[in-house]
Design a protein around this motif. Structure first.
Motif, PDB file in Angstrom:
ATOM      1  N   SER A  20       0.842  -1.184   0.000  1.00 45.10           N
ATOM      2  CA  SER A  20       0.000   0.000   0.000  1.00 45.10           C
ATOM      3  C   SER A  20       0.882   1.241   0.000  1.00 45.10           C
ATOM      4  N   SER A  29      -6.203  12.450  -6.678  1.00 40.68           N
ATOM      5  CA  SER A  29      -6.832  11.887  -7.866  1.00 40.68           C
ATOM      6  C   SER A  29      -6.253  12.447  -9.148  1.00 40.68           C
ATOM      7  N   GLY A  54      -7.615   5.570 -12.684  1.00 41.92           N
ATOM      8  CA  GLY A  54      -7.567   4.142 -12.413  1.00 41.92           C
ATOM      9  C   GLY A  54      -7.965   3.281 -13.599  1.00 41.92           C
ATOM     10  N   SER A  70      -3.726  -0.909  -8.333  1.00 43.12           N
ATOM     11  CA  SER A  70      -5.053  -0.323  -8.223  1.00 43.12           C
ATOM     12  C   SER A  70      -4.958   0.893  -7.312  1.00 43.12           C
ATOM     13  N   ARG A  71      -6.016   1.662  -7.276  1.00 39.29           N
ATOM     14  CA  ARG A  71      -6.008   2.849  -6.433  1.00 39.29           C
ATOM     15  C   ARG A  71      -7.398   3.107  -5.893  1.00 39.29           C
ATOM     16  N   ASP A  72      -7.424   3.742  -4.748  1.00 41.81           N
ATOM     17  CA  ASP A  72      -8.669   4.179  -4.141  1.00 41.81           C
ATOM     18  C   ASP A  72      -8.523   5.671  -3.884  1.00 41.81           C
ATOM     19  N   ASN A  73      -9.080   6.468  -4.761  1.00 43.25           N
ATOM     20  CA  ASN A  73      -8.911   7.914  -4.647  1.00 43.25           C
ATOM     21  C   ASN A  73      -9.655   8.494  -3.445  1.00 43.25           C
ATOM     22  N   THR A  74     -10.622   7.766  -2.916  1.00 43.49           N
ATOM     23  CA  THR A  74     -11.326   8.252  -1.725  1.00 43.49           C
ATOM     24  C   THR A  74     -10.459   8.099  -0.478  1.00 43.49           C
ATOM     25  N   LYS A  75      -9.462   7.214  -0.563  1.00 48.16           N
ATOM     26  CA  LYS A  75      -8.583   6.979   0.575  1.00 48.16           C
ATOM     27  C   LYS A  75      -7.149   7.411   0.295  1.00 48.16           C
ATOM     28  N   ASN A  76      -6.937   8.069  -0.839  1.00 46.06           N
ATOM     29  CA  ASN A  76      -5.598   8.536  -1.217  1.00 46.06           C
ATOM     30  C   ASN A  76      -4.562   7.421  -1.132  1.00 46.06           C
ATOM     31  N   THR A  77      -4.922   6.271  -1.647  1.00 49.00           N
ATOM     32  CA  THR A  77      -4.055   5.105  -1.517  1.00 49.00           C
ATOM     33  C   THR A  77      -3.943   4.367  -2.847  1.00 49.00           C
TER      34      THR A  77
END
Length: 121
Positions: A20, A29, A54, A70-77
């Motif tokens: 991570s 984002s 993504g 992969s990425r989760d832009n809501t979690k900045n990860t």
């Protein structure tokens, strides 16, 4: 932007691991995110990259079919799922970021501190 990579460790060949990378900043984002690695006595090499949305990804041939970014832009990860690990995957893994740009170029502006992945046979 500041990057903090985590999730490395010691695993056996054939195992899986997920890295991570948490990013600071409000415009995560808008950044292309990438993973690189550096093995002992070797130059740093590109592993994978993912576009800001993504929707587009790019992989090094050596990891294609085994690693998933992969990425989760809501979690900045951003994540790097590594499967079917091999001894030659042993390296320090770094996450990197750049403002927009191409996932096919390696000109990143921001780098995390790295996380060690060691694969034993």
């Amino acid at each position: 932007v500041q990057l903090q990579a985590s999730g490395g460790g010691l695993v056996q060949a054939g195992d899986s691991l997920r890295l991570s990378c948490a990013a600071s900043g409000r415009t995560f984002s808008n950044y292309v995110m990438g993973w690189f690695r550096q093995a002992p006595a070797k130059e740093r090499e590109f592993v994978a990259a993912i576009a800001w949305s993504g929707g587009t990804v790019n992989y090094a041939d050596s990891v294609k079919g085994r690693f998933t970014i992969s990425r989760d832009n809501t979690k900045n990860t951003v994540f790097l799922r590594m499967s079917s690990l091999k001894r030659e995957d042993t390296a320090v893994y770094y996450c990197a970021a750049k403002w927009l740009g191409s996932i096919y170029s390696y000109d990143y502006n921001y780098w995390g501190q790295g996380t060690q992945v060691t694969v034993s046979s």
